[in-house]
Design a protein around this motif. Structure first.
Motif, mmCIF file in Angstrom:
data_model
loop_
_atom_site.group_PDB
_atom_site.id
_atom_site.type_symbol
_atom_site.label_atom_id
_atom_site.label_comp_id
_atom_site.label_asym_id
_atom_site.label_seq_id
_atom_site.Cartn_x
_atom_site.Cartn_y
_atom_site.Cartn_z
ATOM 1 N N ILE A 158 -23.068 63.592 8.060
ATOM 2 C CA ILE A 158 -24.146 64.016 9.218
ATOM 3 C C ILE A 158 -24.435 65.434 9.107
ATOM 4 O O ILE A 158 -23.687 66.232 8.998
ATOM 5 N N ASP A 159 -25.756 65.590 9.297
ATOM 6 C CA ASP A 159 -26.265 67.008 9.601
ATOM 7 C C ASP A 159 -27.093 67.117 10.747
ATOM 8 O O ASP A 159 -28.034 66.227 10.976
ATOM 9 N N SER A 160 -26.822 67.980 11.617
ATOM 10 C CA SER A 160 -27.988 68.362 12.748
ATOM 11 C C SER A 160 -29.014 68.892 12.565
ATOM 12 O O SER A 160 -28.686 70.028 11.651
ATOM 13 N N ARG A 161 -30.205 68.765 13.162
ATOM 14 C CA ARG A 161 -31.376 69.641 13.036
ATOM 15 C C ARG A 161 -31.147 71.024 13.684
ATOM 16 O O ARG A 161 -31.856 71.890 13.682
ATOM 17 N N GLY A 162 -30.155 71.117 14.698
ATOM 18 C CA GLY A 162 -29.811 72.126 15.556
ATOM 19 C C GLY A 162 -30.636 72.202 16.875
ATOM 20 O O GLY A 162 -30.344 73.080 17.650
ATOM 21 N N ASP A 163 -31.342 71.342 17.118
ATOM 22 C CA ASP A 163 -32.267 71.458 18.309
ATOM 23 C C ASP A 163 -31.680 70.225 19.370
ATOM 24 O O ASP A 163 -32.291 70.145 20.515
ATOM 25 N N GLY A 164 -30.476 69.814 19.254
ATOM 26 C CA GLY A 164 -29.962 68.789 20.122
ATOM 27 C C GLY A 164 -30.775 67.496 20.352
ATOM 28 O O GLY A 164 -30.230 66.751 21.186
ATOM 29 N N HIS A 165 -31.511 67.231 19.472
ATOM 30 C CA HIS A 165 -32.262 66.004 19.469
ATOM 31 C C HIS A 165 -32.248 65.171 18.333
ATOM 32 O O HIS A 165 -31.877 63.847 18.254
ATOM 33 N N TYR A 166 -32.311 65.597 17.013
ATOM 34 C CA TYR A 166 -32.379 65.198 15.729
ATOM 35 C C TYR A 166 -31.086 65.379 14.730
ATOM 36 O O TYR A 166 -30.693 66.474 14.814
ATOM 37 N N PHE A 167 -30.840 64.331 14.200
ATOM 38 C CA PHE A 167 -29.712 64.635 12.959
ATOM 39 C C PHE A 167 -30.296 63.559 11.963
ATOM 40 O O PHE A 167 -31.038 62.431 12.245
ATOM 41 N N ILE A 168 -29.595 63.670 10.712
ATOM 42 C CA ILE A 168 -29.695 62.779 9.719
ATOM 43 C C ILE A 168 -28.127 62.204 9.474
ATOM 44 O O ILE A 168 -27.252 63.230 9.598
ATOM 45 N N SER A 169 -27.989 61.060 8.481
ATOM 46 C CA SER A 169 -26.905 60.572 8.049
ATOM 47 C C SER A 169 -27.076 60.023 6.709
ATOM 48 O O SER A 169 -27.998 59.308 6.504
ATOM 49 N N ASN A 170 -25.780 60.114 6.035
ATOM 50 C CA ASN A 170 -26.135 59.651 4.706
ATOM 51 C C ASN A 170 -25.023 58.404 4.769
ATOM 52 O O ASN A 170 -24.130 58.354 5.385
ATOM 53 N N CYS A 171 -25.101 57.545 4.096
ATOM 54 C CA CYS A 171 -24.590 56.103 4.045
ATOM 55 C C CYS A 171 -24.290 55.265 2.632
ATOM 56 O O CYS A 171 -25.091 55.694 1.834
ATOM 57 N N LYS A 172 -23.101 54.791 2.520
ATOM 58 C CA LYS A 172 -22.941 53.864 1.500
ATOM 59 C C LYS A 172 -24.051 52.793 1.246
ATOM 60 O O LYS A 172 -23.849 52.116 0.164
ATOM 61 N N ASP A 173 -24.811 52.350 2.156
ATOM 62 C CA ASP A 173 -25.900 51.546 2.041
ATOM 63 C C ASP A 173 -27.121 52.061 1.124
ATOM 64 O O ASP A 173 -28.094 51.469 1.142
ATOM 65 N N GLN A 174 -26.789 53.247 0.755
ATOM 66 C CA GLN A 174 -27.837 54.170 -0.203
ATOM 67 C C GLN A 174 -28.983 54.565 0.352
ATOM 68 O O GLN A 174 -30.091 54.635 -0.158
ATOM 69 N N THR A 175 -28.914 54.924 1.693
ATOM 70 C CA THR A 175 -29.961 55.332 2.481
ATOM 71 C C THR A 175 -29.412 56.734 3.078
ATOM 72 O O THR A 175 -28.518 56.714 3.448
ATOM 73 N N ILE A 176 -30.568 57.517 3.631
ATOM 74 C CA ILE A 176 -30.641 58.422 4.774
ATOM 75 C C ILE A 176 -31.155 58.001 5.705
ATOM 76 O O ILE A 176 -32.351 57.451 5.567
ATOM 77 N N LYS A 177 -31.003 58.224 7.089
ATOM 78 C CA LYS A 177 -31.519 58.080 8.010
ATOM 79 C C LYS A 177 -31.642 59.175 8.947
ATOM 80 O O LYS A 177 -30.631 59.866 9.264
ATOM 81 N N LEU A 178 -33.030 59.071 9.682
ATOM 82 C CA LEU A 178 -33.080 60.364 10.764
ATOM 83 C C LEU A 178 -33.118 59.712 12.031
ATOM 84 O O LEU A 178 -33.705 58.569 12.259
ATOM 85 N N TRP A 179 -32.688 60.226 12.810
ATOM 86 C CA TRP A 179 -32.307 59.744 14.226
ATOM 87 C C TRP A 179 -32.735 60.574 15.447
ATOM 88 O O TRP A 179 -32.671 61.980 15.033
ATOM 89 N N ASP A 180 -33.091 60.265 16.527
ATOM 90 C CA ASP A 180 -33.610 61.173 17.572
ATOM 91 C C ASP A 180 -32.509 60.430 18.853
ATOM 92 O O ASP A 180 -32.571 59.176 18.981
ATOM 93 N N ILE A 181 -31.761 61.334 19.322
ATOM 94 C CA ILE A 181 -30.824 60.961 20.470
ATOM 95 C C ILE A 181 -31.318 60.428 21.580
ATOM 96 O O ILE A 181 -30.729 59.859 22.285
ATOM 97 N N ARG A 182 -32.464 60.554 21.768
ATOM 98 C CA ARG A 182 -33.269 60.224 22.917
ATOM 99 C C ARG A 182 -33.521 58.875 22.893
ATOM 100 O O ARG A 182 -34.071 57.900 23.857
ATOM 101 N N LYS A 183 -33.310 58.183 21.828
ATOM 102 C CA LYS A 183 -33.517 56.720 21.468
ATOM 103 C C LYS A 183 -32.484 55.894 21.309
ATOM 104 O O LYS A 183 -32.208 54.826 21.078
ATOM 105 N N LEU A 184 -31.256 56.463 21.536
ATOM 106 C CA LEU A 184 -29.778 55.629 21.723
ATOM 107 C C LEU A 184 -29.455 54.762 22.704
ATOM 108 O O LEU A 184 -30.257 54.793 23.730
#
Length: 287
Positions: free
Chosen positions: A115-141
């Motif tokens: 996992i790497d955070s964008r540093g803004d408290g909202h967005y981060f990315i995750s790498n996965c064994k399903d062969q993808t990277i996903k971009l997340w917004d924690i306001r949508k959790l």
């Protein structure tokens, strides 16, 4: 001759009543340098206070190995975690019930490796064994865990290739903003990152790959804008210089390679217009 000038003591992350050993898969400093956050194989997150020299918080965070942890921003109040249970979770230390996540982000179909955070408290990315990277917004959790789409395959990423029938399966409750495909995540916990703010405005996502390359994606379009190939084995990690157009990759082939982006105009920090050339210190890429 090696001369030891300091006595170095190990940091003990085990609990007093913990009779079993465990492995640490991820560790990050807080922005102020006073704390460490650790993810480990006993399904927990630990916060270590360096001044007090002890673990101050221990959270049973997931139901599988915690492969990735990081602080969300400079405040160090919010944490992100990713696990082999396929979930990313958000933790707010200001909550009285910090032993429970403030939200869960579902969408991956296999174990999260980094996992790497964008540093803004909202967005981060995750790498996965399903062969993808996903971009997340924690306001949508969400506040509850969503069941994953049942797997129609059995495999072990440590020694098997990813099943072709699983490559385009989708999670029934995918909460991610975007999915990035092209690289491969096999045999080890491969890392991914946002590109630096200073030189790129965090326009890109870059990652190592088990197919011996470094992949660079455009955040806005999801397209692969560059594939850097020189290594002869898995590229597990890579790091983009915070101010210069320089990237370093490390590989199981035993080499570190420096990549440099060069351009025709006088601004060395812009990576939009490049001309590829080979340097004695490494290999260059263009964006």
């Amino acid at each position: 001759m090696l001369i030891l000038k300091d006595i170095h003591e190990g940091l003990n992350f085990s609990a007093a009543d913990d009779e079993s050993s465990f492995g640490i898969f991820s560790i990050k400093f807080s922005k102020d340098g006073h704390e460490l956050v650790v993810g480990n194989s006993n399904e927990s997150i630990c916060i270590y206070d360096l001044g007090a020299n002890k673990v101050t918080e221990r959270i049973h965070a997931h139901v599988a190995d915690v492969n990735a942890v990081t602080f969300a921003d400079e405040s160090s109040d919010v944490l992100y975690s990713g696990s082999d249970d396929s979930l990313c979770k958000v933790w707010d230390r200001r909550c009285h019930k910090s032993a429970k996540p403030v939200g869960v982000l579902a969408g991956h179909l296999d174990g999260v490796t980094f996992i790497d955070s964008r540093g803004d408290g909202h967005y981060f990315i995750s790498n996965c064994k399903d062969q993808t990277i996903k971009l997340w917004d924690i306001r949508k959790l969400s506040s509850a865990t969503k069941d994953c789409t049942p797997k129609a395959y059995e495999w072990d990423y440590r020694w098997m290739t990813y099943p072709s029938e699983a490559r385009f399966l989708k999670h029934s409750y995918d909460q991610s903003l975007a999915t990035f495909r092209g690289h491969s995540v096999l045999r080890t916990l491969i890392r991914c990152y946002f590109s630096p703010m200073h030189s790129t405005g965090q326009r890109y996502i870059y990652t190592g790959s088990s197919d011996q390359c470094v992949y660079i994606y455009d955040v806005a379009t999801g397209n692969v804008v560059e594939t850097l190939k020189w290594h002869e084995s898995i590229v597990r990690d890579c790091s983009w210089h915070p101010h210069l157009p320089t990237l370093v990759s490390s590989s199981w082939d035993g080499y570190l390679v420096r990549w440099e982006a060069t351009e025709d105009d006088d601004d060395p920090t812009t990576l939009n217009k490049g001309k590829q050339k080979m340097c004695p210190e490494g290999y260059t890429f263009t964006l």
